[in-house]
Write a protein that holds these residues in place. Sequence first.
Motif, short mmCIF file in Angstrom:
data_model
loop_
_atom_site.label_atom_id
_atom_site.label_comp_id
_atom_site.label_asym_id
_atom_site.label_seq_id
_atom_site.Cartn_x
_atom_site.Cartn_y
_atom_site.Cartn_z
N SER A 212 0.86 -1.19 0.00
CA SER A 212 0.00 0.00 0.00
C SER A 212 0.89 1.23 0.00
O SER A 212 1.99 1.23 0.57
CB SER A 212 -0.93 0.01 1.22
OG SER A 212 -0.19 0.12 2.42
N GLY A 213 0.41 2.27 -0.65
CA GLY A 213 1.16 3.53 -0.70
C GLY A 213 0.24 4.69 -0.37
O GLY A 213 -0.72 4.54 0.38
N GLY A 214 0.52 5.85 -0.96
CA GLY A 214 -0.35 6.98 -0.69
C GLY A 214 0.30 8.30 -1.01
O GLY A 214 1.29 8.39 -1.74
N LEU A 215 -0.27 9.36 -0.43
CA LEU A 215 0.19 10.72 -0.63
C LEU A 215 0.31 11.40 0.73
O LEU A 215 -0.63 11.37 1.54
CB LEU A 215 -0.80 11.49 -1.52
CG LEU A 215 -0.52 12.99 -1.71
CD1 LEU A 215 0.75 13.21 -2.51
CD2 LEU A 215 -1.71 13.67 -2.39
N LEU A 216 1.44 12.03 0.97
CA LEU A 216 1.70 12.81 2.17
C LEU A 216 1.71 14.28 1.78
O LEU A 216 2.41 14.66 0.84
CB LEU A 216 3.04 12.41 2.78
CG LEU A 216 3.64 13.31 3.87
CD1 LEU A 216 2.80 13.25 5.13
CD2 LEU A 216 5.08 12.92 4.15
N THR A 217 0.94 15.10 2.48
CA THR A 217 0.92 16.56 2.24
C THR A 217 1.22 17.29 3.53
O THR A 217 0.58 17.05 4.56
CB THR A 217 -0.44 17.00 1.69
OG1 THR A 217 -0.76 16.27 0.50
CG2 THR A 217 -0.43 18.49 1.38
N VAL A 218 2.20 18.18 3.47
CA VAL A 218 2.63 18.95 4.64
C VAL A 218 2.52 20.43 4.28
O VAL A 218 3.12 20.87 3.30
CB VAL A 218 4.08 18.60 5.04
CG1 VAL A 218 4.52 19.40 6.25
CG2 VAL A 218 4.22 17.10 5.30
N GLU A 219 1.77 21.20 5.07
CA GLU A 219 1.59 22.63 4.79
C GLU A 219 1.89 23.47 6.02
O GLU A 219 1.50 23.13 7.15
CB GLU A 219 0.14 22.91 4.34
CG GLU A 219 -0.20 22.33 2.98
CD GLU A 219 -1.53 22.83 2.45
OE1 GLU A 219 -2.25 23.52 3.23
OE2 GLU A 219 -1.86 22.54 1.30
N TRP A 220 2.58 24.57 5.77
CA TRP A 220 2.91 25.51 6.83
C TRP A 220 1.64 26.18 7.35
O TRP A 220 0.76 26.57 6.60
CB TRP A 220 3.86 26.58 6.26
CG TRP A 220 4.31 27.64 7.23
CD1 TRP A 220 4.50 27.48 8.57
CD2 TRP A 220 4.63 28.99 6.91
NE1 TRP A 220 4.94 28.67 9.11
CE2 TRP A 220 5.02 29.61 8.12
CE3 TRP A 220 4.64 29.73 5.74
CZ2 TRP A 220 5.41 30.94 8.18
CZ3 TRP A 220 5.02 31.06 5.80
CH2 TRP A 220 5.41 31.66 7.00
#
Length: 222
Positions: A212-220
């Motif tokens: 399994s994978g995915g998407l990581l999103t990091v926002e200030w």
Amino acid sequence: MIALLATGCGNRNQGNQWFPLREGETQDYAVQYAGEEPREPEQWTLRVAQPATFQDQTVAVRHHSAGVSYYLKADEQGIRRIATRTDIDNEPTADAEPIWVLKAPYQVGTEWTTPTVPYLIQRKNEHPRDLKYTHKAQMTWRIEAVDDTVKLGDGSEHRPCLRVVGQARLNLYTDPVNGFTDVPLISREWYCQGEGLVKFEREEKVPTGFLSGGLLTVEWQR
């Protein structure tokens, strides 16, 4: 472009206009995961500590709330990590080779490579589940834009920004039908003038099967 190093007392900046490292400055980041297996959102806090002396050179120290400090050196060549220290270590550990964060000249087409591991890919039925303990790859980074605009989830816009894209591949056995597949690891980072890193994405998508994978999103978060 020459790194703009600030000297003198008070709020010293050991970085440059794209990645300022101002002593005492704190940045909070909202962290979201999307994929087959849900993960709880997180918050990361990164704080620029007092500059340190490492191997007879003055470096910036950026501390991550996960319990690790990054020792960063900035000069006319760019910004690179030269050591790390966890909260339980007495002394920092030098990187085998400096790891670039941003490399000059800050213009479209500038490239560099760094080692990386999978952040998100997991085995569904085996242990250890995380592939980051067993797999490594070389990621090639490229400055794709120098005047990008970033709009964050809170509605704020930031410009001008460097958009830096990293790409790597892992050859993984995904399932009996596809066999071994070249799985792309894609990172996107936006560094905005005077603000530093405002957004980061990591995409690790795999065929349905053993992984399994995915998407990581990091926002200030300002």
